[in-house]
Design a protein around this motif. Sequence first.
Motif, short mmCIF file in Angstrom:
data_model
loop_
_atom_site.label_atom_id
_atom_site.label_comp_id
_atom_site.label_asym_id
_atom_site.label_seq_id
_atom_site.Cartn_x
_atom_site.Cartn_y
_atom_site.Cartn_z
N UNK A 86 -20.52 29.11 -58.28
CA UNK A 86 -20.10 28.35 -57.10
C UNK A 86 -20.29 29.19 -55.84
N UNK A 87 -19.90 30.46 -55.89
CA UNK A 87 -20.08 31.35 -54.75
C UNK A 87 -21.54 31.55 -54.40
N UNK A 88 -22.37 31.70 -55.42
CA UNK A 88 -23.80 31.84 -55.19
C UNK A 88 -24.38 30.60 -54.52
N UNK A 89 -23.92 29.44 -54.93
CA UNK A 89 -24.37 28.19 -54.30
C UNK A 89 -23.94 28.14 -52.84
N UNK A 140 -25.89 28.60 -47.33
CA UNK A 140 -25.84 29.18 -45.98
C UNK A 140 -27.20 29.75 -45.57
N UNK A 141 -27.87 30.40 -46.50
CA UNK A 141 -29.15 31.03 -46.19
C UNK A 141 -30.27 30.00 -46.08
N UNK A 142 -30.23 28.98 -46.90
CA UNK A 142 -31.28 27.95 -46.93
C UNK A 142 -30.69 26.55 -46.72
N UNK A 160 -34.14 22.77 -42.30
CA UNK A 160 -35.44 22.96 -42.95
C UNK A 160 -35.51 24.26 -43.75
N UNK A 161 -34.42 24.58 -44.41
CA UNK A 161 -34.32 25.73 -45.31
C UNK A 161 -34.49 27.07 -44.59
N UNK A 162 -34.13 27.13 -43.31
CA UNK A 162 -34.16 28.38 -42.56
C UNK A 162 -32.77 28.61 -41.96
N UNK A 163 -32.01 29.47 -42.58
CA UNK A 163 -30.65 29.70 -42.13
C UNK A 163 -30.44 31.13 -41.69
N UNK A 164 -29.21 31.56 -41.80
CA UNK A 164 -28.85 32.88 -41.34
C UNK A 164 -28.70 33.87 -42.47
N UNK A 165 -28.21 35.02 -42.11
CA UNK A 165 -27.93 36.04 -43.11
C UNK A 165 -26.62 35.68 -43.81
#
Length: 81
Positions: free
Chosen positions: A26-29, A34-36, A41-46
């Motif tokens: 769940x945490x990985x999701x 957040x990242x994608x 359009x699958x461009x997020x942050x760190x």
Amino acid sequence: DIFKGWLPAFLAHSVFNIGAAGTIIVGLCAVLGHVYPVFMRFKGGKAVATTGGVILGFAPILTLLAAIIWAIVYKLSGYPS
């Protein structure tokens, strides 16, 4: 960002009791979301703060120890990362 990671991990671990492996998934999701993000359009942050929130929701004492170690290293070296 911390809350984005904390809430799902906390709910999975403390409320729904899905176990350690399930909570990590769940945490990985949450981190991957957040990242994608789909809506950007699958461009997020760190994911540093989001990952910290996941760890806080899953192991708050570990988070406290990591924060203390970080503070000591930062105080001694002057480098925040």
